[in-house]
Design a protein around this motif. Structure first.
Motif, PDB file in Angstrom:
ATOM      1  N   PRO A   1      43.631  50.492  30.822  1.00  0.00           N
ATOM      2  CA  PRO A   1      43.633  51.298  32.047  1.00  0.00           C
ATOM      3  C   PRO A   1      42.305  51.227  32.773  1.00  0.00           C
ATOM      4  O   PRO A   1      41.237  51.247  32.160  1.00  0.00           O
ATOM      5  CB  PRO A   1      43.937  52.717  31.532  1.00  0.00           C
ATOM      6  N   VAL A   2      42.369  51.155  34.079  1.00  0.00           N
ATOM      7  CA  VAL A   2      41.171  50.951  34.870  1.00  0.00           C
ATOM      8  C   VAL A   2      40.226  52.132  34.776  1.00  0.00           C
ATOM      9  O   VAL A   2      39.007  51.983  34.906  1.00  0.00           O
ATOM     10  CB  VAL A   2      41.560  50.662  36.337  1.00  0.00           C
ATOM     11  N   GLU A   3      40.762  53.344  34.525  1.00  0.00           N
ATOM     12  CA  GLU A   3      39.897  54.526  34.426  1.00  0.00           C
ATOM     13  C   GLU A   3      39.366  54.742  33.020  1.00  0.00           C
ATOM     14  O   GLU A   3      38.582  55.669  32.780  1.00  0.00           O
ATOM     15  CB  GLU A   3      40.659  55.771  34.871  1.00  0.00           C
ATOM     16  N   SER A   4      39.778  53.877  32.081  1.00  0.00           N
ATOM     17  CA  SER A   4      39.349  54.040  30.701  1.00  0.00           C
ATOM     18  C   SER A   4      37.871  53.678  30.551  1.00  0.00           C
ATOM     19  O   SER A   4      37.390  52.702  31.141  1.00  0.00           O
ATOM     20  CB  SER A   4      40.198  53.173  29.771  1.00  0.00           C
ATOM     21  N   ALA A   5      37.172  54.454  29.740  1.00  0.00           N
ATOM     22  CA  ALA A   5      35.760  54.177  29.497  1.00  0.00           C
ATOM     23  C   ALA A   5      35.549  52.997  28.557  1.00  0.00           C
ATOM     24  O   ALA A   5      34.413  52.528  28.400  1.00  0.00           O
ATOM     25  CB  ALA A   5      35.083  55.420  28.915  1.00  0.00           C
ATOM     26  N   GLU A   6      36.603  52.495  27.928  1.00  0.00           N
ATOM     27  CA  GLU A   6      36.479  51.379  26.994  1.00  0.00           C
ATOM     28  C   GLU A   6      36.568  50.025  27.689  1.00  0.00           C
ATOM     29  O   GLU A   6      36.227  49.007  27.085  1.00  0.00           O
ATOM     30  CB  GLU A   6      37.581  51.469  25.930  1.00  0.00           C
ATOM     31  N   ARG A   7      37.013  50.001  28.916  1.00  0.00           N
ATOM     32  CA  ARG A   7      37.231  48.712  29.564  1.00  0.00           C
ATOM     33  C   ARG A   7      35.913  48.016  29.900  1.00  0.00           C
ATOM     34  O   ARG A   7      35.762  46.818  29.661  1.00  0.00           O
ATOM     35  CB  ARG A   7      38.053  48.917  30.830  1.00  0.00           C
TER      36      ARG A   7
ATOM     37  N   LEU B   1      42.824  57.585  41.467  1.00  0.00           N
ATOM     38  CA  LEU B   1      43.369  56.763  40.390  1.00  0.00           C
ATOM     39  C   LEU B   1      44.420  55.795  40.916  1.00  0.00           C
ATOM     40  O   LEU B   1      44.481  54.630  40.490  1.00  0.00           O
ATOM     41  CB  LEU B   1      43.965  57.658  39.307  1.00  0.00           C
ATOM     42  N   ARG B   2      45.242  56.265  41.844  1.00  0.00           N
ATOM     43  CA  ARG B   2      46.235  55.348  42.427  1.00  0.00           C
ATOM     44  C   ARG B   2      45.557  54.247  43.222  1.00  0.00           C
ATOM     45  O   ARG B   2      45.998  53.100  43.219  1.00  0.00           O
ATOM     46  CB  ARG B   2      47.203  56.145  43.312  1.00  0.00           C
ATOM     47  N   LEU B   3      44.470  54.581  43.908  1.00  0.00           N
ATOM     48  CA  LEU B   3      43.710  53.552  44.619  1.00  0.00           C
ATOM     49  C   LEU B   3      43.125  52.545  43.641  1.00  0.00           C
ATOM     50  O   LEU B   3      43.178  51.325  43.867  1.00  0.00           O
ATOM     51  CB  LEU B   3      42.604  54.203  45.445  1.00  0.00           C
ATOM     52  N   MET B   4      42.547  53.047  42.552  1.00  0.00           N
ATOM     53  CA  MET B   4      41.975  52.150  41.549  1.00  0.00           C
ATOM     54  C   MET B   4      43.038  51.230  40.957  1.00  0.00           C
ATOM     55  O   MET B   4      42.808  50.031  40.766  1.00  0.00           O
ATOM     56  CB  MET B   4      41.316  52.966  40.450  1.00  0.00           C
ATOM     57  N   GLU B   5      44.200  51.785  40.664  1.00  0.00           N
ATOM     58  CA  GLU B   5      45.264  50.963  40.084  1.00  0.00           C
ATOM     59  C   GLU B   5      45.758  49.917  41.081  1.00  0.00           C
ATOM     60  O   GLU B   5      46.041  48.775  40.709  1.00  0.00           O
ATOM     61  CB  GLU B   5      46.412  51.867  39.642  1.00  0.00           C
ATOM     62  N   ALA B   6      45.860  50.312  42.372  1.00  0.00           N
ATOM     63  CA  ALA B   6      46.303  49.344  43.377  1.00  0.00           C
ATOM     64  C   ALA B   6      45.284  48.227  43.549  1.00  0.00           C
ATOM     65  O   ALA B   6      45.636  47.033  43.609  1.00  0.00           O
ATOM     66  CB  ALA B   6      46.551  50.060  44.709  1.00  0.00           C
TER      67      ALA B   6
END
Length: 374
Positions: A193-199, A341-346
């Motif tokens: 997930p883009v909001e995950s701190a592990e990425r 979050l929707r913007l980040m995912e898009a």
């Protein structure tokens, strides 16, 4: 003939077995005079021998097989010479490791002119050649008789061309395949997930690991002068793609964390979100919410020490209204966070498509060039 190539020094070592024949008009006999004797072996020091040298040779080490010559009754003299020759060969490394090299092998005499000594090829075919190491001779040596003029004199020479092809399996398994697997792992990293701190740590670890791998793989790459090998372009391209992937993850994470901005003006990423018609609060909104809550609590404690019961109830009512307003703002903030979050995912989905398309095009282009030039 055995071949072994040292590409770092642009040298090729050949183990050559040559058979030389010439006619000495001063040596002949009638076999009937000597009981039908057709040929005899003689030490080469007793006979005239041509000075045949290799033009491209850096060093030449001859073995003892040429100390004797074979003389027949008609005056033909032959000898076999075994030598370890080191040649200088200019390597074209553009298509490394799927490259084919052409090296010249020229026999000539420096003392005898073409009128005195004319070189020629006795047979049109060459004996099979065995190779060692990573090279293989893919075609029969081609020969050409030439005449060279030096200081008004002409010299005969015999030129061959060696066509060597590299065995590329070693480089495919140790350079191409690991880099391709790293790129596949990087593509799989988009599933986090883009909001995950592990990425972001995952991408950083992947980039640092690949950088260390390139430092260790440098010894496997040959040197180059004029043109960069396509394998080098491939490795550097993979490093660039990993850097782009890391930058994309960092920017999207910054977009999804507006609280990290301390200034009141929106960042470029927030302005981009506003242009894309996504509702996002300014960076200082969260801090204003915290400040208003802190001021309300401080005022409540002051009221408790200076007012009576009626005043306290009135002030508590005001505080409850402010708490309700704060809850409303938190709900609004939660909605804005959802929009972010929707913007980040898009944006992440769009970046993934562009990234995968560019990477695929890059790989197919290099593969097509390697295939066309193989």
């Amino acid at each position: 003939m055995d071949s072994l190539q040292h590409e770092k020094e642009e040298k090729i070592q050949l183990h050559i077995l040559t058979t030389e024949s010439w006619r000495d008009e001063s040596v002949w006999w009638d076999p009937s005079w000597y009981g039908g004797l057709q040929h005899i072996p003689l030490p080469s020091a007793f006979m005239w021998t041509p000075d045949i040298n290799i033009r491209e040779a850096i060093s030449e080490e001859r073995q003892q097989s040429g100390v004797f010559v074979r003389v027949n009754s008609s005056g033909w003299v032959s000898r076999e010479a075994v030598a370890m020759v080191t040649l200088r060969c200019d390597l074209a490394m553009m298509m490394f490791p799927f490259d084919t090299q052409h090296c010249n092998l020229t026999f000539q005499s420096h003392l005898h002119t073409a009128e005195e000594l004319e070189l020629g090829l006795e047979r049109s075919t060459i004996a099979p050649i065995s190779t060692h190491g990573e090279w293989d001779l893919i075609s029969t040596l081609s020969a050409l008789q030439l005449s060279q003029s030096q200081a008004g004199r002409h010299y005969s020479r015999l030129s061959f061309q060696l066509v060597l092809q590299r065995h590329s399996l070693f480089y495919v398994l140790n350079l191409l395949v690991p880099s391709a697997l790293v790129m596949l792992v990087d593509l799989a990293g988009f599933c986090v997930p883009v909001e995950s701190a592990e990425r972001l740590p995952f991408k950083v670890t992947l980039l640092l690991g690949y950088t260390v791998y390139l430092l260790l793989a440098t010894d496997l790459l040959p040197p180059f002068k004029d043109q960069t090998p396509m394998l080098g372009v491939y490795l550097v391209g993979c490093l660039v793609f990993l850097s782009i992937s890391l930058s994309e993850s960092a920017l999207l994470l910054a977009l999804g964390q507006p609280d990290i901005h301390t200034h009141t003006q929106p960042s470029p990423l927030h302005r981009l979100a506003q242009r894309l018609h996504f509702r996002m609060s300014p960076p200082g909104g969260a801090r204003e919410h915290r400040d208003s809550s802190r001021r309300g609590l401080e005022r409540s404690f002051r009221v408790l020490g200076s007012c009576g019961r009626g005043c306290v109830m009135h002030r508590l009512g005001e505080e409850l209204g402010e708490v309700g307003e704060e809850l409303r703002r938190l709900n609004v903030r939660r909605g804005e966070r959802s929009d972010a979050l929707r913007l980040m995912e898009a944006l992440d989905s769009l970046c993934f498509r562009l990234y995968a398309s560019a990477l695929t095009l890059f790989m197919l282009s290099l593969g097509l060039l390697w295939t066309m030039n193989s």
